[in-house]
Design a protein around this motif. Structure first.
Motif, PDB file in Angstrom:
ATOM      1  N   VAL A 184      46.007  29.486  -6.301  1.00 27.94           N
ATOM      2  CA  VAL A 184      46.988  29.043  -7.277  1.00 27.94           C
ATOM      3  C   VAL A 184      47.359  30.234  -8.149  1.00 27.94           C
ATOM      4  O   VAL A 184      46.493  30.945  -8.665  1.00 27.94           O
ATOM      5  N   LYS A 185      48.647  30.456  -8.310  1.00 26.06           N
ATOM      6  CA  LYS A 185      49.134  31.575  -9.118  1.00 26.06           C
ATOM      7  C   LYS A 185      48.951  31.220 -10.591  1.00 26.06           C
ATOM      8  O   LYS A 185      49.383  30.166 -11.044  1.00 26.06           O
ATOM      9  N   PRO A 186      48.283  32.109 -11.374  1.00 26.57           N
ATOM     10  CA  PRO A 186      48.098  31.801 -12.800  1.00 26.57           C
ATOM     11  C   PRO A 186      49.423  31.858 -13.546  1.00 26.57           C
ATOM     12  O   PRO A 186      50.300  32.646 -13.213  1.00 26.57           O
ATOM     13  N   LYS A 187      49.518  31.012 -14.569  1.00 29.27           N
ATOM     14  CA  LYS A 187      50.769  30.972 -15.355  1.00 29.27           C
ATOM     15  C   LYS A 187      50.731  31.924 -16.497  1.00 29.27           C
ATOM     16  O   LYS A 187      49.832  32.344 -17.042  1.00 29.27           O
TER      17      LYS A 187
END
Length: 124
Positions: free
Chosen positions: A121-124
């Motif tokens: 999951v790409k961090p925000k």
């Protein structure tokens, strides 16, 4: 499209025979079971004409007997397989605006393969 070896045609009435060059063609959207189109490239000594259904044909130069008729492509009908629906790369759905009934299956995690399992999951 492919050029085939020369085909020898013989008139059934008078026995006149000669060779012609034939071409067979299948389009990029062809399916398994399709019958390719077949047509002559050069009429050679035969006379170019049309048969009773209006398809281009070759007639004997001696007596006008039908010797060859071009054939159109005949498509295979029936349900599409999952591979045909997914397209060449297995992901693209062929009919735009519709949902893919064969979603890609997630790859199970394998500790020896760093590319397996769910995507990070790409961090925000």
């Amino acid at each position: 499209m492919a050029y085939l070896n020369p085909t020898k045609l013989t008139c059934p009435a008078c026995g006149f025979s000669a060779q012609i060059n034939t071409v067979v063609g299948v389009g990029p959207g062809s399916r398994k079971g399709d019958i390719a189109q077949r047509y002559f490239n050069d009429p050679g000594p035969f006379t170019k004409g049309k048969n009773e259904t209006g398809v281009t044909s070759l007639l004997c130069p001696e007596d006008g007997t039908l010797v060859w008729s071009n054939t159109r492509t005949k498509h295979a009908y029936g349900p599409l397989s999952a591979k045909e629906m997914q397209g060449a790369h297995g992901q693209k759905w062929l009919v735009p605006g519709t949902e893919n009934p064969f979603p890609p299956k997630p790859i199970k995690f394998n500790p020896r393969d760093p590319f397996s399992g769910p995507r990070p999951v790409k961090p925000k």
